[in-house]
Design a protein around this motif. Structure first.
Motif, PDB file in Angstrom:
ATOM      1  N   ARG A  27     -88.812   9.037 -10.577  1.00 12.14           N
ATOM      2  CA  ARG A  27     -89.944   9.528  -9.347  1.00 12.14           C
ATOM      3  C   ARG A  27     -91.211   9.158  -9.814  1.00 12.14           C
ATOM      4  O   ARG A  27     -92.124   8.464  -9.522  1.00 12.14           O
ATOM      5  CB  ARG A  27     -91.018  10.976  -9.756  1.00 12.14           C
ATOM      6  CG  ARG A  27     -89.382  12.198  -8.457  1.00 12.14           C
ATOM      7  CD  ARG A  27     -89.932  13.735  -8.674  1.00 12.14           C
ATOM      8  NE  ARG A  27     -89.700  14.066  -7.874  1.00 12.14           N
ATOM      9  CZ  ARG A  27     -90.011  14.717  -6.364  1.00 12.14           C
ATOM     10  NH1 ARG A  27     -91.260  14.929  -6.628  1.00 12.14           N
ATOM     11  NH2 ARG A  27     -89.110  15.720  -5.921  1.00 12.14           N
ATOM     12  N   LEU A  28     -91.669   8.683 -11.338  1.00 11.48           N
ATOM     13  CA  LEU A  28     -92.405   8.210 -11.679  1.00 11.48           C
ATOM     14  C   LEU A  28     -91.803   6.579 -11.998  1.00 11.48           C
ATOM     15  O   LEU A  28     -92.779   5.382 -12.689  1.00 11.48           O
ATOM     16  CB  LEU A  28     -92.989   8.707 -13.359  1.00 11.48           C
ATOM     17  CG  LEU A  28     -93.344   9.159 -13.796  1.00 11.48           C
ATOM     18  CD1 LEU A  28     -92.917  10.170 -14.868  1.00 11.48           C
ATOM     19  CD2 LEU A  28     -94.581   9.704 -12.866  1.00 11.48           C
ATOM     20  N   LYS A  29     -90.875   5.493 -11.094  1.00 18.04           N
ATOM     21  CA  LYS A  29     -90.896   4.381 -10.800  1.00 18.04           C
ATOM     22  C   LYS A  29     -90.083   4.168 -12.264  1.00 18.04           C
ATOM     23  O   LYS A  29     -90.320   2.547 -12.770  1.00 18.04           O
ATOM     24  CB  LYS A  29     -91.330   3.784  -9.861  1.00 18.04           C
ATOM     25  CG  LYS A  29     -91.327   4.708  -8.260  1.00 18.04           C
ATOM     26  CD  LYS A  29     -91.989   3.868  -7.597  1.00 18.04           C
ATOM     27  CE  LYS A  29     -92.321   4.396  -6.536  1.00 18.04           C
ATOM     28  NZ  LYS A  29     -92.259   4.608  -5.731  1.00 18.04           N
ATOM     29  N   ILE A  30     -90.786   4.785 -13.567  1.00 15.58           N
ATOM     30  CA  ILE A  30     -89.600   4.089 -14.695  1.00 15.58           C
ATOM     31  C   ILE A  30     -87.811   3.857 -14.492  1.00 15.58           C
ATOM     32  O   ILE A  30     -87.027   4.820 -13.723  1.00 15.58           O
ATOM     33  CB  ILE A  30     -89.854   5.379 -15.811  1.00 15.58           C
ATOM     34  CG1 ILE A  30     -91.347   6.076 -15.969  1.00 15.58           C
ATOM     35  CG2 ILE A  30     -89.299   5.052 -17.542  1.00 15.58           C
ATOM     36  CD1 ILE A  30     -91.638   6.698 -16.680  1.00 15.58           C
ATOM     37  N   PRO A  31     -87.062   3.353 -15.346  1.00 18.92           N
ATOM     38  CA  PRO A  31     -85.382   2.197 -14.761  1.00 18.92           C
ATOM     39  C   PRO A  31     -85.642   3.411 -15.984  1.00 18.92           C
ATOM     40  O   PRO A  31     -85.415   4.260 -16.908  1.00 18.92           O
ATOM     41  CB  PRO A  31     -86.413   1.270 -15.858  1.00 18.92           C
ATOM     42  CG  PRO A  31     -87.870   0.185 -15.661  1.00 18.92           C
ATOM     43  CD  PRO A  31     -88.964   1.933 -15.298  1.00 18.92           C
ATOM     44  N   ALA A  32     -83.385   3.796 -15.185  1.00 14.25           N
ATOM     45  CA  ALA A  32     -83.565   4.502 -15.923  1.00 14.25           C
ATOM     46  C   ALA A  32     -82.663   4.204 -16.654  1.00 14.25           C
ATOM     47  O   ALA A  32     -82.942   4.840 -18.350  1.00 14.25           O
ATOM     48  CB  ALA A  32     -81.807   4.548 -14.870  1.00 14.25           C
ATOM     49  N   ALA A  33     -82.789   3.215 -17.435  1.00 14.38           N
ATOM     50  CA  ALA A  33     -82.457   3.117 -19.105  1.00 14.38           C
ATOM     51  C   ALA A  33     -83.519   2.735 -20.325  1.00 14.38           C
ATOM     52  O   ALA A  33     -82.952   3.651 -21.319  1.00 14.38           O
ATOM     53  CB  ALA A  33     -82.402   1.129 -19.093  1.00 14.38           C
ATOM     54  N   VAL A  34     -84.740   3.032 -19.321  1.00 15.33           N
ATOM     55  CA  VAL A  34     -85.992   3.218 -20.213  1.00 15.33           C
ATOM     56  C   VAL A  34     -85.700   4.437 -20.601  1.00 15.33           C
ATOM     57  O   VAL A  34     -85.796   5.759 -21.759  1.00 15.33           O
ATOM     58  CB  VAL A  34     -87.402   3.106 -19.679  1.00 15.33           C
ATOM     59  CG1 VAL A  34     -88.449   4.013 -21.032  1.00 15.33           C
ATOM     60  CG2 VAL A  34     -87.426   1.987 -19.557  1.00 15.33           C
ATOM     61  N   GLY A  35     -86.074   5.777 -19.145  1.00 11.50           N
ATOM     62  CA  GLY A  35     -85.746   7.449 -19.566  1.00 11.50           C
ATOM     63  C   GLY A  35     -84.041   7.479 -20.550  1.00 11.50           C
ATOM     64  O   GLY A  35     -84.425   8.542 -21.205  1.00 11.50           O
ATOM     65  N   PHE A  36     -83.353   6.664 -20.621  1.00 12.29           N
ATOM     66  CA  PHE A  36     -82.224   7.221 -22.036  1.00 12.29           C
ATOM     67  C   PHE A  36     -82.435   7.094 -22.999  1.00 12.29           C
ATOM     68  O   PHE A  36     -82.103   7.535 -23.672  1.00 12.29           O
ATOM     69  CB  PHE A  36     -80.926   6.400 -20.998  1.00 12.29           C
ATOM     70  CG  PHE A  36     -80.088   6.748 -19.652  1.00 12.29           C
ATOM     71  CD1 PHE A  36     -80.316   8.043 -19.482  1.00 12.29           C
ATOM     72  CD2 PHE A  36     -80.044   5.216 -19.058  1.00 12.29           C
ATOM     73  CE1 PHE A  36     -79.460   8.554 -18.037  1.00 12.29           C
ATOM     74  CE2 PHE A  36     -79.401   6.218 -17.644  1.00 12.29           C
ATOM     75  CZ  PHE A  36     -79.129   7.427 -17.328  1.00 12.29           C
ATOM     76  N   MET A  37     -82.870   5.542 -23.329  1.00 14.84           N
ATOM     77  CA  MET A  37     -83.861   4.996 -24.642  1.00 14.84           C
ATOM     78  C   MET A  37     -84.882   6.817 -25.100  1.00 14.84           C
ATOM     79  O   MET A  37     -84.819   6.872 -26.056  1.00 14.84           O
ATOM     80  CB  MET A  37     -84.561   4.268 -24.545  1.00 14.84           C
ATOM     81  CG  MET A  37     -83.684   3.143 -23.827  1.00 14.84           C
ATOM     82  SD  MET A  37     -84.277   1.267 -25.118  1.00 14.84           S
ATOM     83  CE  MET A  37     -84.579   1.075 -22.855  1.00 14.84           C
ATOM     84  N   LEU A  38     -85.887   7.391 -24.071  1.00 20.85           N
ATOM     85  CA  LEU A  38     -86.491   7.988 -24.211  1.00 20.85           C
ATOM     86  C   LEU A  38     -85.701   8.957 -24.302  1.00 20.85           C
ATOM     87  O   LEU A  38     -86.008   9.915 -25.477  1.00 20.85           O
ATOM     88  CB  LEU A  38     -87.679   8.497 -23.616  1.00 20.85           C
ATOM     89  CG  LEU A  38     -88.648   7.126 -22.968  1.00 20.85           C
ATOM     90  CD1 LEU A  38     -89.552   7.895 -21.443  1.00 20.85           C
ATOM     91  CD2 LEU A  38     -89.676   7.330 -24.255  1.00 20.85           C
ATOM     92  N   THR A  39     -84.676   9.687 -24.308  1.00 17.87           N
ATOM     93  CA  THR A  39     -84.144  10.863 -23.673  1.00 17.87           C
ATOM     94  C   THR A  39     -83.600  11.030 -24.876  1.00 17.87           C
ATOM     95  O   THR A  39     -83.192  11.612 -26.190  1.00 17.87           O
ATOM     96  CB  THR A  39     -82.674  10.921 -22.820  1.00 17.87           C
ATOM     97  OG1 THR A  39     -83.079  10.735 -21.656  1.00 17.87           O
ATOM     98  CG2 THR A  39     -82.022  12.310 -23.401  1.00 17.87           C
ATOM     99  N   GLY A  40     -82.568   9.414 -26.191  1.00 20.18           N
ATOM    100  CA  GLY A  40     -82.266   9.578 -27.571  1.00 20.18           C
ATOM    101  C   GLY A  40     -83.419   9.379 -28.627  1.00 20.18           C
ATOM    102  O   GLY A  40     -83.304   9.975 -28.925  1.00 20.18           O
ATOM    103  N   VAL A  41     -84.751   9.104 -28.372  1.00 22.19           N
ATOM    104  CA  VAL A  41     -85.644   9.742 -29.192  1.00 22.19           C
ATOM    105  C   VAL A  41     -85.391  10.635 -29.471  1.00 22.19           C
ATOM    106  O   VAL A  41     -85.884  11.594 -30.156  1.00 22.19           O
ATOM    107  CB  VAL A  41     -86.849   8.666 -29.205  1.00 22.19           C
ATOM    108  CG1 VAL A  41     -88.044   9.006 -29.741  1.00 22.19           C
ATOM    109  CG2 VAL A  41     -86.280   7.244 -29.137  1.00 22.19           C
ATOM    110  N   LEU A  42     -85.509  11.325 -28.264  1.00 24.29           N
ATOM    111  CA  LEU A  42     -86.976  12.972 -28.026  1.00 24.29           C
ATOM    112  C   LEU A  42     -85.445  14.064 -28.886  1.00 24.29           C
ATOM    113  O   LEU A  42     -85.308  14.586 -29.743  1.00 24.29           O
ATOM    114  CB  LEU A  42     -86.800  13.610 -26.696  1.00 24.29           C
ATOM    115  CG  LEU A  42     -87.918  13.131 -26.050  1.00 24.29           C
ATOM    116  CD1 LEU A  42     -88.296  13.056 -24.382  1.00 24.29           C
ATOM    117  CD2 LEU A  42     -88.850  13.407 -27.126  1.00 24.29           C
ATOM    118  N   ILE A  43     -84.369  13.737 -28.262  1.00 22.82           N
ATOM    119  CA  ILE A  43     -82.907  14.626 -29.355  1.00 22.82           C
ATOM    120  C   ILE A  43     -82.574  14.197 -30.311  1.00 22.82           C
ATOM    121  O   ILE A  43     -81.748  14.554 -30.811  1.00 22.82           O
ATOM    122  CB  ILE A  43     -82.018  14.778 -27.931  1.00 22.82           C
ATOM    123  CG1 ILE A  43     -81.600  13.224 -27.297  1.00 22.82           C
ATOM    124  CG2 ILE A  43     -83.204  15.775 -26.830  1.00 22.82           C
ATOM    125  CD1 ILE A  43     -79.642  13.501 -26.587  1.00 22.82           C
ATOM    126  N   GLY A  44     -83.248  13.414 -30.524  1.00 23.31           N
ATOM    127  CA  GLY A  44     -82.158  12.851 -31.805  1.00 23.31           C
ATOM    128  C   GLY A  44     -83.259  12.701 -33.689  1.00 23.31           C
ATOM    129  O   GLY A  44     -84.191  14.089 -33.117  1.00 23.31           O
TER     130      GLY A  44
END
Length: 183
Positions: A27-44
């Motif tokens: 929805r925010l037009k952020i590339p999926a790869a950036v979203g996945f990297m953010l996910t890794g940082v958040l749950i790590g």
């Protein structure tokens, strides 16, 4: 058996978190790869700690990179590889070697007491780009087959292939840095 179930739990947590992050990212037009990297940082282990075993984090990251490279590989045909051949064979190695050399040189010249092995490692990190994000950007602009697009695709593919020897060099660089640090 306990280790396997813990890994499967961590994999499920990573996939579920990725889905939760991916929806707002789109929805925010952020590339999926950036979203996945953010996910890794958040749950790590450095943030929420939902996945706290650093060895397992590394394994999950390797799985993610493998999937990403597989998806990128699906987009290329033999004809497309021939189209970008010169960029792959000339511009790719030039970019990788020049970037590693430049970053290494700058770090060694700065008064931060950088060691050669660490400076080379930093150069290897800086030289790599996200093929998936750049390809998506080129596609959205309609520049994939333009001269600059062919040049970028050749460089990106060379970087992807160069990542394998770089990963193989990391243990040697770490050993050299450890040997220098104890001397």
């Amino acid at each position: 058996m306990h280790g396997e179930s813990t890994f499967l739990r961590d994999l499920a947590v990573a996939l579920a978190a990725a889905l939760v992050v991916l929806l707002p990212s789109r929805r925010l037009k952020i590339p999926a790869a950036v979203g996945f990297m953010l996910t890794g940082v958040l749950i790590g282990p450095g943030a929420l700690g939902w996945i706290s075993d650093t060895a397992r984090v590394g394994i999950l990251a390797e799985i993610g990179v493998s999937v990403l490279l597989f998806i990128v590989g699906l987009e290329f045909s033999l004809a497309r590889l021939r189209e970008i051949g010169r960029a792959f064979l000339v511009a790719g190695p030039l970019q990788v070697v020049a970037t590693i050399a430049a970053v290494t040189g700058v770090l060694l010249l700065l008064p931060i007491h950088a060691r050669l092995a660490g400076a080379i490692f930093a150069g290897m990190l800086v030289t790599l780009s996200s093929t998936a994000m750049v390809m998506r950007s080129l596609g959205e602009r309609g520049e994939t087959h333009a001269p600059q697009g062919r040049l970028l695709v050749g460089i990106l593919l060379f970087q992807d292939i160069a990542m394998v020897p770089m990963l193989l060099l990391v243990p040697a660089l770490a050993a050299a840095a450890g040997a220098l640090g104890s001397a």
